[in-house]
Design a protein around this motif. Structure first.
Motif, PDB file in Angstrom:
ATOM      1  N   THR A 218     -71.398 109.862  33.543  1.00  0.00           N
ATOM      2  CA  THR A 218     -70.369 109.470  34.501  1.00  0.00           C
ATOM      3  C   THR A 218     -69.001 110.004  34.084  1.00  0.00           C
ATOM      4  OG1 THR A 218     -71.584 107.401  34.826  1.00  0.00           O
ATOM      5  CG2 THR A 218     -69.353 107.510  35.720  1.00  0.00           C
ATOM      6  N   PRO A 219     -68.289 110.676  34.984  1.00  0.00           N
ATOM      7  CA  PRO A 219     -66.923 111.115  34.671  1.00  0.00           C
ATOM      8  C   PRO A 219     -65.954 109.941  34.714  1.00  0.00           C
ATOM      9  CG  PRO A 219     -67.466 111.673  36.928  1.00  0.00           C
ATOM     10  CD  PRO A 219     -68.723 111.104  36.319  1.00  0.00           C
ATOM     11  N   SER A 220     -64.801 110.117  34.087  1.00  0.00           N
ATOM     12  CA  SER A 220     -63.788 109.065  34.097  1.00  0.00           C
ATOM     13  C   SER A 220     -63.193 108.897  35.489  1.00  0.00           C
ATOM     14  CB  SER A 220     -62.670 109.399  33.112  1.00  0.00           C
ATOM     15  OG  SER A 220     -61.895 110.496  33.590  1.00  0.00           O
ATOM     16  N   ALA A 221     -62.556 107.746  35.705  1.00  0.00           N
ATOM     17  CA  ALA A 221     -61.907 107.492  36.997  1.00  0.00           C
ATOM     18  C   ALA A 221     -60.831 108.539  37.270  1.00  0.00           C
ATOM     19  CB  ALA A 221     -61.309 106.089  37.005  1.00  0.00           C
TER      20      ALA A 221
ATOM     21  N   PRO B 100     -74.130 105.998  32.960  1.00  0.00           N
ATOM     22  CA  PRO B 100     -73.194 105.613  31.907  1.00  0.00           C
ATOM     23  C   PRO B 100     -73.653 105.907  30.489  1.00  0.00           C
ATOM     24  CG  PRO B 100     -74.288 103.678  32.800  1.00  0.00           C
ATOM     25  CD  PRO B 100     -74.693 104.844  33.653  1.00  0.00           C
TER      26      PRO B 100
ATOM     27  N   ASP C   3     -69.256 101.472  38.727  1.00  0.00           N
ATOM     28  CA  ASP C   3     -68.881 102.886  38.769  1.00  0.00           C
ATOM     29  C   ASP C   3     -69.062 103.483  40.165  1.00  0.00           C
ATOM     30  OD1 ASP C   3     -68.022 103.184  36.156  1.00  0.00           O
ATOM     31  OD2 ASP C   3     -69.985 103.796  35.387  1.00  0.00           O
TER      32      ASP C   3
END
Length: 266
Positions: free
Chosen positions: A53-56, A85, A103
């Motif tokens: 998962t990429p960051s926000a 994750p 997420d």
């Protein structure tokens, strides 16, 4: 272009096959737009883990870049966010599922057009209940089921479960390490999606795809072709910096070659 006959058993002219790139930064979105890819799967740690998962912040930046290139007249690119994750298998405990639901909601709030997920039961089947929860969290955005499907015993039967839970697309290599080696099963899966499922689920070929593989994958009847088109940039992080293996970027030359290969079979 190809499509199917009335029985949904064979490809014929007229069906649009889309290109999707797995990217890890906003520049990858620009490369995708430049070659006419219609979607990106946004992730991090692709080579080392298969994608996480990429960051926000990265999601927000990628969505902003996609909007910017569309405003400049380039091909509009949809950002679909990988929600995974942790590395490892795809059986989720309650905490894992809670994180993924959060997420998914965050990706939607950031403007993602869709999310990419994969959840299995301990018996190795599609976890329909968990997938339904993720579909609900996506709030109408597209949900793609990733290559977790390639480790189930019967990927063709799994398509029914995916469609019933609300997924619109499945990324698959046909159960093989590389898509070109699973092209026969990809054809069976595509025929099942067109026939018994009435086109409710799209089949996207992905897994070790090279530009020279595109023609055979399209001939199998898939709806889209997915590849990372990545290369490694050498960079010594120094002591305590995580090693000196460098980092991955989207390679415009590989992306253009994939686009050309797809255009050649249209």
């Amino acid at each position: 272009m190809t499509t199917t006959d009335p029985e949904g058993t064979a490809p014929r002219a007229g069906r649009d096959v889309l290109l999707e790139l797995a990217v890890q930064d906003p520049d990858g979105v620009r490369v995708a737009a430049g070659v006419g890819a219609r979607r990106v799967e946004l992730c991090v740690g692709l080579g080392a883990t298969g994608g996480l998962t990429p960051s926000a912040g990265l999601v927000e930046a990628a969505v902003a870049t996609a909007r910017s290139v569309a405003a400049d007249g380039s091909t509009p690119v949809e950002v679909h966010v990988l929600v995974r994750p942790r590395p490892g298998g795809f059986v989720l405990g309650p905490d894992d599922l809670d994180v993924q639901v959060r997420d998914v909601r965050a990706a939607v709030e950031a403007g993602a057009a869709g999310v990419v997920v994969g959840v299995l039961t301990p018996e190795g089947l599609v976890d329909v209940a968990a997938l339904a929860a993720l579909v609900e969290a996506a709030d109408g955005r597209e949900v793609t089921f990733h290559r977790a499907v390639d480790v189930v015993a019967d990927p063709v039967a799994a398509l029914d479960a995916l469609a019933s839970a609300g997924a619109v697309r499945v990324l698959t290599s046909g159960g093989a390490p590389r898509s070109i080696d699973g092209v026969g099963r990809l054809g069976v899966m595509a025929a099942h999606a067109r026939g018994p499922l009435g086109g409710r689920l799209q089949i996207m070929a992905g897994g070790g795809v090279r530009p020279q593989d595109v023609g055979a994958l399209v001939a199998a009847g898939v709806d889209a072709v997915h590849l990372s088109a990545k290369r490694v940039v050498a960079d010594d992080a120094g002591p305590g910096g995580g090693g000196d293996a460098g980092y991955e970027v989207t390679d415009p030359d590989v992306a253009r070659a994939a686009r050309a290969a797809l255009d050649a079979v249209r």
